[in-house]
Motif scaffolding. Structure first.
Motif, PDB file in Angstrom:
ATOM      1  N   ALA A  35       0.834  -1.194   0.000  1.00 23.71           N
ATOM      2  CA  ALA A  35       0.000   0.000   0.000  1.00 23.71           C
ATOM      3  C   ALA A  35       0.871   1.246   0.000  1.00 23.71           C
ATOM      4  N   ILE A  36       1.964   1.205   0.766  1.00 26.41           N
ATOM      5  CA  ILE A  36       2.977   2.257   0.780  1.00 26.41           C
ATOM      6  C   ILE A  36       4.315   1.585   0.522  1.00 26.41           C
ATOM      7  N   ARG A  37       4.993   1.973  -0.533  1.00 28.66           N
ATOM      8  CA  ARG A  37       6.204   1.266  -0.960  1.00 28.66           C
ATOM      9  C   ARG A  37       7.413   1.742  -0.161  1.00 28.66           C
ATOM     10  N   LYS A  38       7.787   0.958   0.834  1.00 31.50           N
ATOM     11  CA  LYS A  38       9.011   1.161   1.598  1.00 31.50           C
ATOM     12  C   LYS A  38       9.634  -0.219   1.783  1.00 31.50           C
ATOM     13  N   PRO A  39      10.581  -0.587   0.930  1.00 30.74           N
ATOM     14  CA  PRO A  39      11.049  -1.975   0.845  1.00 30.74           C
ATOM     15  C   PRO A  39      11.406  -2.629   2.177  1.00 30.74           C
ATOM     16  N   LEU A  40      12.147  -1.958   3.042  1.00 27.05           N
ATOM     17  CA  LEU A  40      12.533  -2.584   4.296  1.00 27.05           C
ATOM     18  C   LEU A  40      11.325  -2.879   5.157  1.00 27.05           C
ATOM     19  N   ARG A  41      10.433  -1.908   5.296  1.00 25.80           N
ATOM     20  CA  ARG A  41       9.244  -2.139   6.111  1.00 25.80           C
ATOM     21  C   ARG A  41       8.325  -3.165   5.457  1.00 25.80           C
ATOM     22  N   ASN A  42       8.215  -3.117   4.128  1.00 26.85           N
ATOM     23  CA  ASN A  42       7.409  -4.120   3.418  1.00 26.85           C
ATOM     24  C   ASN A  42       7.951  -5.523   3.682  1.00 26.85           C
ATOM     25  N   PHE A  43       9.284  -5.655   3.652  1.00 26.63           N
ATOM     26  CA  PHE A  43       9.922  -6.940   3.934  1.00 26.63           C
ATOM     27  C   PHE A  43       9.594  -7.402   5.355  1.00 26.63           C
ATOM     28  N   ILE A  44       9.705  -6.501   6.311  1.00 23.73           N
ATOM     29  CA  ILE A  44       9.429  -6.856   7.709  1.00 23.73           C
ATOM     30  C   ILE A  44       7.965  -7.237   7.891  1.00 23.73           C
ATOM     31  N   CYS A  45       7.067  -6.570   7.168  1.00 23.71           N
ATOM     32  CA  CYS A  45       5.642  -6.927   7.248  1.00 23.71           C
ATOM     33  C   CYS A  45       5.406  -8.354   6.769  1.00 23.71           C
ATOM     34  N   GLU A  46       6.078  -8.751   5.686  1.00 22.19           N
ATOM     35  CA  GLU A  46       5.942 -10.124   5.200  1.00 22.19           C
ATOM     36  C   GLU A  46       6.583 -11.123   6.176  1.00 22.19           C
ATOM     37  N   VAL A  47       7.694 -10.741   6.764  1.00 17.72           N
ATOM     38  CA  VAL A  47       8.317 -11.583   7.798  1.00 17.72           C
ATOM     39  C   VAL A  47       7.349 -11.772   8.957  1.00 17.72           C
ATOM     40  N   THR A  48       6.742 -10.688   9.412  1.00 17.93           N
ATOM     41  CA  THR A  48       5.834 -10.732  10.562  1.00 17.93           C
ATOM     42  C   THR A  48       4.633 -11.626  10.299  1.00 17.93           C
TER      43      THR A  48
ATOM     44  N   LEU B 196       3.473 -19.486  10.795  1.00 16.57           N
ATOM     45  CA  LEU B 196       4.221 -20.706  11.104  1.00 16.57           C
ATOM     46  C   LEU B 196       4.321 -20.963  12.595  1.00 16.57           C
ATOM     47  N   PHE B 197       4.519 -19.932  13.369  1.00 18.32           N
ATOM     48  CA  PHE B 197       4.643 -20.133  14.813  1.00 18.32           C
ATOM     49  C   PHE B 197       3.355 -20.721  15.376  1.00 18.32           C
ATOM     50  N   THR B 198       2.214 -20.263  14.864  1.00 18.50           N
ATOM     51  CA  THR B 198       0.935 -20.810  15.314  1.00 18.50           C
ATOM     52  C   THR B 198       0.749 -22.242  14.830  1.00 18.50           C
ATOM     53  N   ILE B 199       1.124 -22.514  13.586  1.00 16.29           N
ATOM     54  CA  ILE B 199       0.998 -23.871  13.059  1.00 16.29           C
ATOM     55  C   ILE B 199       1.791 -24.867  13.901  1.00 16.29           C
TER      56      ILE B 199
ATOM     57  N   ALA C  36      12.954 -21.325  14.433  1.00 13.08           N
ATOM     58  CA  ALA C  36      14.025 -21.121  15.403  1.00 13.08           C
ATOM     59  C   ALA C  36      13.473 -20.862  16.798  1.00 13.08           C
ATOM     60  N   LEU C  37      12.452 -20.007  16.887  1.00 11.76           N
ATOM     61  CA  LEU C  37      11.866 -19.716  18.199  1.00 11.76           C
ATOM     62  C   LEU C  37      11.158 -20.939  18.762  1.00 11.76           C
ATOM     63  N   TYR C  38      10.473 -21.670  17.885  1.00 11.30           N
ATOM     64  CA  TYR C  38       9.790 -22.898  18.340  1.00 11.30           C
ATOM     65  C   TYR C  38      10.797 -23.876  18.931  1.00 11.30           C
ATOM     66  N   LEU C  39      11.934 -24.074  18.260  1.00 14.24           N
ATOM     67  CA  LEU C  39      12.949 -24.996  18.767  1.00 14.24           C
ATOM     68  C   LEU C  39      13.565 -24.474  20.065  1.00 14.24           C
ATOM     69  N   LEU C  40      13.722 -23.162  20.178  1.00 15.42           N
ATOM     70  CA  LEU C  40      14.286 -22.576  21.394  1.00 15.42           C
ATOM     71  C   LEU C  40      13.373 -22.782  22.597  1.00 15.42           C
ATOM     72  N   LEU C  41      12.094 -22.685  22.351  1.00 10.73           N
ATOM     73  CA  LEU C  41      11.118 -22.793  23.447  1.00 10.73           C
ATOM     74  C   LEU C  41      10.684 -24.219  23.723  1.00 10.73           C
ATOM     75  N   LYS C  42      11.001 -25.120  22.825  1.00 12.19           N
ATOM     76  CA  LYS C  42      10.511 -26.501  22.939  1.00 12.19           C
ATOM     77  C   LYS C  42      11.047 -27.187  24.191  1.00 12.19           C
TER      78      LYS C  42
END
Length: 242
Positions: A126-139, A145-148, A236-242
């Motif tokens: 919606a607003i083109r800011k590559p770094l933030r767009n990348f982080i949004c897709e990461v989030t 996956l974390f929920t799955i 990675a977080l799932y394995l850390l908390l497992k």
């Protein structure tokens, strides 16, 4: 039916119905024109449900290279099978989107806005800011996956006997994708799936449409790299908390 074929068919159904609801909402002269974001996010959630119902019994219904890679990173899937799963998912996404194009071809041609045409294939921010767009897709993919990883099967509480839910077992992931779309999808269109974006983007570049614009390849790396990174972080977080 084999696992690879199940991934191909399941992903094709996912994209047929997912990009189909986008086309129904944004293209001119459709019955669902201007249906809005609630319709789109609901349609995508139900598209996930259909894909999982068909592919789940045979492949586990990854339907997403980010899911496949994250499961492998968490030790829940064989790394040697990752390439073929990803290829099947990409090919399925290309087929599903091609069917959307065929069904909505008249409406695509009747829509002069090439951005709306492209929206029926792939995502853009919606607003083109590559770094933030990348982080949004990461989030978004991290939440997916974390929920799955914490999904559990139904059981009788007294003796923990597993209960088979059949096709109803696909409902939780549909609700999960719906929640992500409603809450986090407004920034980048929540690709959260490299095949879902890359396969249709390739088809957008290939298929004929009146007044078709460019396929926005400068943005294409974000809905591929972001979901893969988000999935690995979730593992990675799932394995850390497992």
């Amino acid at each position: 039916m084999s696992p690879i074929l199940a991934e191909f068919i399941g992903t094709a159904l996912l994209l047929l119905l997912g990009n189909g609801v986008v086309a129904n909402v944004v293209l001119n002269k459709t019955k669902g024109n201007s249906g809005g974001w609630i319709v789109i996010t609901t349609g995508w959630a139900l598209a996930v449900y259909v894909g999982v119902v068909v592919a789940g019994p045979y492949s586990g219904a990854h339907l997403n290279p980010a899911v496949t890679v994250a499961l492998a990173a968490a030790g829940k899937f064989n790394w040697a099978e990752v390439p073929m799963f990803a290829i099947a998912q990409l090919a399925g996404a290309m087929l599903g989107t091609s069917l959307v194009w065929y069904n909505y071809k008249d409406h695509l041609d009747a829509t002069p806005d090439n951005g709306l045409q492209r929206a029926c294939f792939c995502t853009e921010p919606a607003i083109r800011k590559p770094l933030r767009n990348f982080i949004c897709e990461v989030t978004g993919t991290f939440v997916l996956l974390f929920t799955i990883f914490y999904f559990t099967g139904a059981e009788v509480s007294t003796d923990k006997t597993p209960v088979g839910l059949g096709s109803l077992g696909a409902v939780p992931v549909a609700f999960l994708v719906w929640a992500i779309g409603l809450s986090l999808g407004g920034t980048t269109g929540y690709a959260i799936n490299p095949a879902r974006d890359l396969g249709p983007r390739i088809m957008h570049a290939i298929l004929p449409m009146n007044g078709k614009g460019h396929s926005d390849w400068s943005y294409a790396w974000i809905p591929v790299a972001g979901p893969l990174a988000g999935g690995v972080l979730a593992a990675a977080l799932y394995l850390l908390l497992k």
